[in-house]
Enzyme design. Structure first.
Site: not given
Ligand code: EPU
Length: 337
Positions: A162, A237, A333
């Site tokens: 990012r 995010s 972000e």
């Molecule tokens: N998790 C939780 N609670 C939540 C959300 C997530 O416990 O409410 C846990 C999930 O269970 C999982 C981990 O966090 O173990 C990661 O969650 P997820 O795979 O949904 O991805 P993320 O880290 O929450 C990132 C990006 C997203 C992208 C997803 C998928 C960032 C800041 N965000 O989210 O990007 O779509 O991975 O690759 O890196 C964006 O930038 O706007 C965005 C949506």
């Protein structure tokens, strides 16, 4: 060039925040862009792309330049890949779909990300195991001092999670006018390791996925988890996933053994901010007209009528609470103005 006065920016930011621009212009050519920068008439300028990664907390006392450069073209072809140049004002997802229609591979995991092509390198957009930098070839940007176009190759952009040079040393010095991608035309490299993609493909009963199938899987995951800005104002995010030292992580894990994490390097661990926010008790919480999304705690939402300051206050409360409980600082972000 038609300059409008006192324009509402509500339709131009995916959070749906009602603020006004003192002046507003839709920029459709590089010549217009140069003319604006040559003129002394507009001392303050504000660049607006797809408005999908920003929180507006005040009226904009400047000339807002809405980047509306359109067009895409195949620049060159080799046996296995193609270079495609896309102008900054094209919608990201429409561009991804166009690539898929041509069977050009590389961007399918990045389907349905809101925003425009010109903003995509700034924060090196990423999702489901793929980042923009994996297909980025180069971009052209207007140097705001010399008013000449400069080409940035992949290495020049200093891409990281990012992050890029456009958020660091080059911040405010250039306007990206087009981005060129290197995409595969055959032997597509598929990225299906991300757990959610695998299960979506299984649900779709697909064992030998094409790039189009992967895009469909990503679209279904995103539609299920992330609110559509057309229905509920949001900026994806709101926070970045914090990267902490291994030492701090081991400390955290002692108290919270179940905390999910990804190893970044021998000394660094990335922790999902969504998990921290959820376990700080904020997931699905509403505060009148705004709150935290019920399916993804990383996403702050405007149910209608919230101000940028309301959202900012909530984000600060979340930051403080996460810091108190987990001793981890999470940073926005989205860009806050
Ligand atoms: N998790 C939780 N609670 C939540 C959300 C997530 O416990 O409410 C846990 C999930 O269970 C999982 C981990 O966090 O173990 C990661 O969650 P997820 O795979 O949904 O991805 P993320 O880290 O929450 C990132 C990006 C997203 C992208 C997803 C998928 C960032 C800041 N965000 O989210 O990007 O779509 O991975 O690759 O890196 C964006 O930038 O706007 C965005 C949506």
């Amino acid at each position: 060039m038609q300059i409008q006065q006192n324009i509402s920016l509500k339709p131009y930011n995916t959070f749906g925040i009602e603020v006004k621009a003192k002046q507003f212009i839709s920029v459709t050519s590089i010549e217009d862009l140069k003319a604006i920068y040559v003129s002394n008439e507009f001392p303050k300028k504000f660049i607006l792309g797809g408005g999908s990664n920003m929180l507006l907390t005040n009226d904009i006392d400047a000339l807002v330049l809405h980047m509306n450069l359109k067009g895409k073209q195949i620049v060159s072809k080799t046996e296995n890949d193609v270079l495609v140049e896309c102008q900054a004002g094209e919608n990201w997802h429409q561009f991804v779909l166009w690539c898929l229609d041509h069977d050009f591979g590389g961007l399918e995991n990045l389907s349905l990300i809101p925003g425009n092509v010109g903003s995509s390198p700034i924060q090196n957009i990423g999702a489901y195991g793929v980042e923009l930098k994996d297909s980025f070839h180069s971009c052209k940007a207007l140097d705001l001092e010399t008013l000449e176009l400069k080409t940035f190759n992949n290495d020049d952009c200093e891409f990281a999670y990012r992050n890029s040079i456009f958020k660091q040393q080059a911040k405010g010095k250039y306007i990206i006018v087009s981005v060129t991608f290197r995409l595969s035309t055959k032997h597509h490299k598929l990225h299906t390791d991300y757990g959610a993609i695998n299960s979506a493909l299984k649900t779709m009963q697909i064992t030998n996925p094409t790039i189009q199938d992967i895009s469909k899987a990503v679209i279904s995951i995103r539609e299920d988890k992330l609110p559509n800005p057309k229905d509920i104002g949001n900026s994806g995010s709101f926070f970045k996933n914090p990267i902490i030292s291994k030492q701090d992580f081991l400390e955290l894990q002692k108290n919270f053994p179940e905390v999910p994490h990804y190893v970044v390097s021998d000394t660094q661990i990335k922790v999902p901010a969504g998990w921290l926010i959820e376990h700080a008790g904020f997931k699905g919480k509403t505060f009148g007209n705004h709150g935290v999304h019920k399916k993804q705690a990383l996403v702050l939402v405007n149910y209608g009528g919230a101000s940028g300051k309301d959202i900012l206050r909530l984000s600060e409360l979340i930051q403080k609470t996460v810091l108190r409980i987990f001793n981890i600082r999470i940073n926005a972000e989205v860009n806050i103005f």
